[in-house]
Design a protein around this motif. Structure first.
Motif, PDB file in Angstrom:
ATOM      1  N   SER A  34       0.927  -1.333   0.020  1.00 22.28           N
ATOM      2  CA  SER A  34       0.457   0.335   0.270  1.00 22.28           C
ATOM      3  C   SER A  34       1.087   1.229  -0.010  1.00 22.28           C
ATOM      4  N   GLN A  35       0.432   2.396  -0.192  1.00 24.15           N
ATOM      5  CA  GLN A  35       1.036   3.618  -1.109  1.00 24.15           C
ATOM      6  C   GLN A  35       0.418   4.760  -0.327  1.00 24.15           C
ATOM      7  N   LYS A  36       0.523   5.924   0.127  1.00 27.34           N
ATOM      8  CA  LYS A  36      -0.223   7.364   0.203  1.00 27.34           C
ATOM      9  C   LYS A  36       0.276   8.534   0.095  1.00 27.34           C
ATOM     10  N   PRO A  37      -0.086   9.132   0.253  1.00 25.82           N
ATOM     11  CA  PRO A  37       1.384  10.520   0.554  1.00 25.82           C
ATOM     12  C   PRO A  37       1.370  10.990   1.655  1.00 25.82           C
ATOM     13  N   TYR A  38       2.870  11.266   2.754  1.00 27.90           N
ATOM     14  CA  TYR A  38       2.377  11.810   3.623  1.00 27.90           C
ATOM     15  C   TYR A  38       2.903  13.021   4.010  1.00 27.90           C
ATOM     16  N   THR A  39       2.136  13.309   5.067  1.00 27.96           N
ATOM     17  CA  THR A  39       1.801  14.883   5.278  1.00 27.96           C
ATOM     18  C   THR A  39       2.437  15.279   6.471  1.00 27.96           C
ATOM     19  N   ILE A  40       1.917  14.678   7.774  1.00 24.21           N
ATOM     20  CA  ILE A  40       2.724  14.724   9.414  1.00 24.21           C
ATOM     21  C   ILE A  40       4.415  15.630   9.254  1.00 24.21           C
ATOM     22  N   ASP A  41       4.172  16.605   9.846  1.00 20.05           N
ATOM     23  CA  ASP A  41       5.590  17.228   8.999  1.00 20.05           C
ATOM     24  C   ASP A  41       6.353  17.155   8.163  1.00 20.05           C
ATOM     25  N   VAL A  42       5.636  17.731   6.680  1.00 27.71           N
ATOM     26  CA  VAL A  42       5.698  18.221   5.635  1.00 27.71           C
ATOM     27  C   VAL A  42       5.623  19.054   5.682  1.00 27.71           C
ATOM     28  N   SER A  43       6.839  19.919   4.813  1.00 24.27           N
ATOM     29  CA  SER A  43       7.287  21.169   4.979  1.00 24.27           C
ATOM     30  C   SER A  43       6.167  21.782   3.423  1.00 24.27           C
ATOM     31  N   PRO A  44       5.447  22.838   3.952  1.00 22.60           N
ATOM     32  CA  PRO A  44       4.206  23.177   2.068  1.00 22.60           C
ATOM     33  C   PRO A  44       5.182  22.797   0.699  1.00 22.60           C
ATOM     34  N   GLU A  45       6.231  22.929   0.962  1.00 24.64           N
ATOM     35  CA  GLU A  45       7.103  22.961  -0.360  1.00 24.64           C
ATOM     36  C   GLU A  45       6.866  21.797  -0.936  1.00 24.64           C
ATOM     37  N   LEU A  46       6.914  20.663  -0.138  1.00 30.84           N
ATOM     38  CA  LEU A  46       7.514  18.484  -0.091  1.00 30.84           C
ATOM     39  C   LEU A  46       6.208  18.230  -0.339  1.00 30.84           C
ATOM     40  N   ARG A  47       4.165  19.580  -0.363  1.00 30.07           N
ATOM     41  CA  ARG A  47       4.289  17.939  -0.236  1.00 30.07           C
ATOM     42  C   ARG A  47       3.174  17.835  -1.452  1.00 30.07           C
ATOM     43  N   GLY A  48       3.186  16.147  -1.095  1.00 29.81           N
ATOM     44  CA  GLY A  48       2.825  15.794  -2.896  1.00 29.81           C
ATOM     45  C   GLY A  48       4.033  15.065  -3.248  1.00 29.81           C
ATOM     46  N   LYS A  49       5.286  15.213  -2.322  1.00 29.36           N
ATOM     47  CA  LYS A  49       6.417  14.310  -3.022  1.00 29.36           C
ATOM     48  C   LYS A  49       7.024  13.264  -2.231  1.00 29.36           C
ATOM     49  N   ILE A  50       6.715  13.370  -1.207  1.00 29.38           N
ATOM     50  CA  ILE A  50       6.504  12.244  -0.167  1.00 29.38           C
ATOM     51  C   ILE A  50       5.833  11.138   0.238  1.00 29.38           C
ATOM     52  N   LEU A  51       5.601   9.965   0.372  1.00 27.57           N
ATOM     53  CA  LEU A  51       5.343   8.941   0.173  1.00 27.57           C
ATOM     54  C   LEU A  51       5.398   7.735   0.815  1.00 27.57           C
ATOM     55  N   SER A  52       3.983   7.531   1.756  1.00 27.21           N
ATOM     56  CA  SER A  52       4.393   6.035   2.982  1.00 27.21           C
ATOM     57  C   SER A  52       4.030   4.984   2.198  1.00 27.21           C
ATOM     58  N   ILE A  53       5.285   4.378   2.176  1.00 21.21           N
ATOM     59  CA  ILE A  53       4.682   2.728   1.886  1.00 21.21           C
ATOM     60  C   ILE A  53       4.868   1.868   2.818  1.00 21.21           C
ATOM     61  N   GLN A  54       4.380   0.455   1.951  1.00 21.36           N
ATOM     62  CA  GLN A  54       4.820  -0.621   3.042  1.00 21.36           C
ATOM     63  C   GLN A  54       4.766  -1.785   2.110  1.00 21.36           C
ATOM     64  N   VAL A  55       5.874  -2.352   2.906  1.00 20.55           N
ATOM     65  CA  VAL A  55       7.056  -3.160   1.056  1.00 20.55           C
ATOM     66  C   VAL A  55       7.046  -4.052   1.681  1.00 20.55           C
ATOM     67  N   GLU A  56       6.349  -5.511   1.117  1.00 17.07           N
ATOM     68  CA  GLU A  56       6.705  -6.931   0.899  1.00 17.07           C
ATOM     69  C   GLU A  56       7.748  -7.355   0.978  1.00 17.07           C
ATOM     70  N   ALA A  57       8.798  -8.612   1.262  1.00 14.84           N
ATOM     71  CA  ALA A  57       9.645  -8.699   0.611  1.00 14.84           C
ATOM     72  C   ALA A  57       9.770 -10.159   1.124  1.00 14.84           C
ATOM     73  N   HIS A  58      10.684 -11.016   0.196  1.00 12.42           N
ATOM     74  CA  HIS A  58      11.332 -12.165   0.577  1.00 12.42           C
ATOM     75  C   HIS A  58      11.978 -12.660   0.131  1.00 12.42           C
ATOM     76  N   LYS A  59      13.011 -14.504   1.079  1.00 12.18           N
ATOM     77  CA  LYS A  59      13.733 -14.893   0.926  1.00 12.18           C
ATOM     78  C   LYS A  59      13.818 -16.181   0.325  1.00 12.18           C
ATOM     79  N   ASN A  60      14.344 -16.317  -0.254  1.00 12.37           N
ATOM     80  CA  ASN A  60      13.780 -17.509  -0.746  1.00 12.37           C
ATOM     81  C   ASN A  60      14.774 -18.992  -0.097  1.00 12.37           C
TER      82      ASN A  60
END
Length: 260
Positions: A234-260
């Protein structure tokens, strides 16, 4: 920017957070002690806003809820009874304590943090509240104090972005995971390049912004470390503690990966 100077600045910030009582912050002292720039905003509210349920928040010791994350990796990790979990950048221990309830007495949770004050705080909370299947160790996530292939699941919440050498972090994660182990991280990434002034700011590094990689580069480093089936859950824009000029440039992502 010099790696060691970045690390020292980050340690100083999180040392202050670990030892501060944010409930008593004033407008003049807020930025130096509270995790959120919104002075007086309870850490519980910040935790809820980034993905924790009210039940999650109420089920762990209040002192462990710092409001420093950008997601809820425990909710996505599919933890099972008896598993060994490693929490990278465990802070006050909130995710470790949540995980400990799921893996049960036959399981184990190990929290790693590079800030002595955070480790001391988490250990104190664990002792006070009787968590017998959780331990906290001082260490850097680029050089884990963990033996090879001893961990079933690795979780991390908005911490990898603080590490100057992210490839080394993922290589270390791969090393300590058992075959068929999995990595589930919540983190901040960017859409495009950040301004040079931000990249060169120690405060922006400590605030989880300057060290954030472009999304594609972040995922590529996980793959280069050897992980398979790397996917953004999943992913969504991150806005907490983000300055106005960086709004829309920072994403919060949740990543899953596996070791075979």
């Amino acid at each position: 920017m010099e790696t060691e100077k970045i690390k020292e600045h980050i340690k100083k910030r999180y040392s202050k957070i670990a030892t501060a009582d944010c409930s008593s912050c004033s407008s003049s002292s807020c930025s130096s002690c509270c995790p959120s720039s919104s002075c007086g905003t309870p850490p519980k509210y910040v935790a809820w806003k980034v993905g924790y349920s009210p039940d999650d928040i109420e089920s762990v010791p209040e002192d462990s809820v710092s409001g420093l994350g950008c997601g809820n990796p425990v909710a996505l990790a599919g933890l099972k009874d008896g598993e060994t979990v490693l929490d990278l950048g465990s802070g006050g221990g909130m995710d470790s304590f949540l995980a400990s309830k799921i893996v049960g007495p036959t399981g184990k949770v190990i929290g790693i943090d590079m800030t002595e004050e955070m480790v001391a705080k988490a250990k104190s909370i664990a002792s006070e509240h009787g968590y017998t299947n959780v331990e906290f160790r001082l260490g850097e996530i680029e050089n884990l104090p963990i033996e090879d292939e001893t961990v079933d699941v690795i979780i991390s919440n908005c911490v990898v972005n603080l590490a100057p050498d992210k490839l080394k972090v993922f290589q270390e994660a791969y090393r300590v995971l058992k075959p068929n182990g999995r990595l589930v991280v919540s983190d901040l990434v960017t859409l495009g390049e950040l301004p040079e002034a931000v990249r060169n700011s120690f405060d922006a590094w400590a605030g989880c912004i300057a060290g954030a990689l472009e999304k594609g580069e972040y995922l590529e480093k996980i793959k280069r470390a050897g992980f398979q089936n790397v996917k953004v859950v999943s992913q969504k824009p991150y806005t907490i503690d983000v300055s106005p000029e960086l709004r829309g440039k920072i994403l919060s992502i949740q990543v899953e990966a596996h070791k075979n």
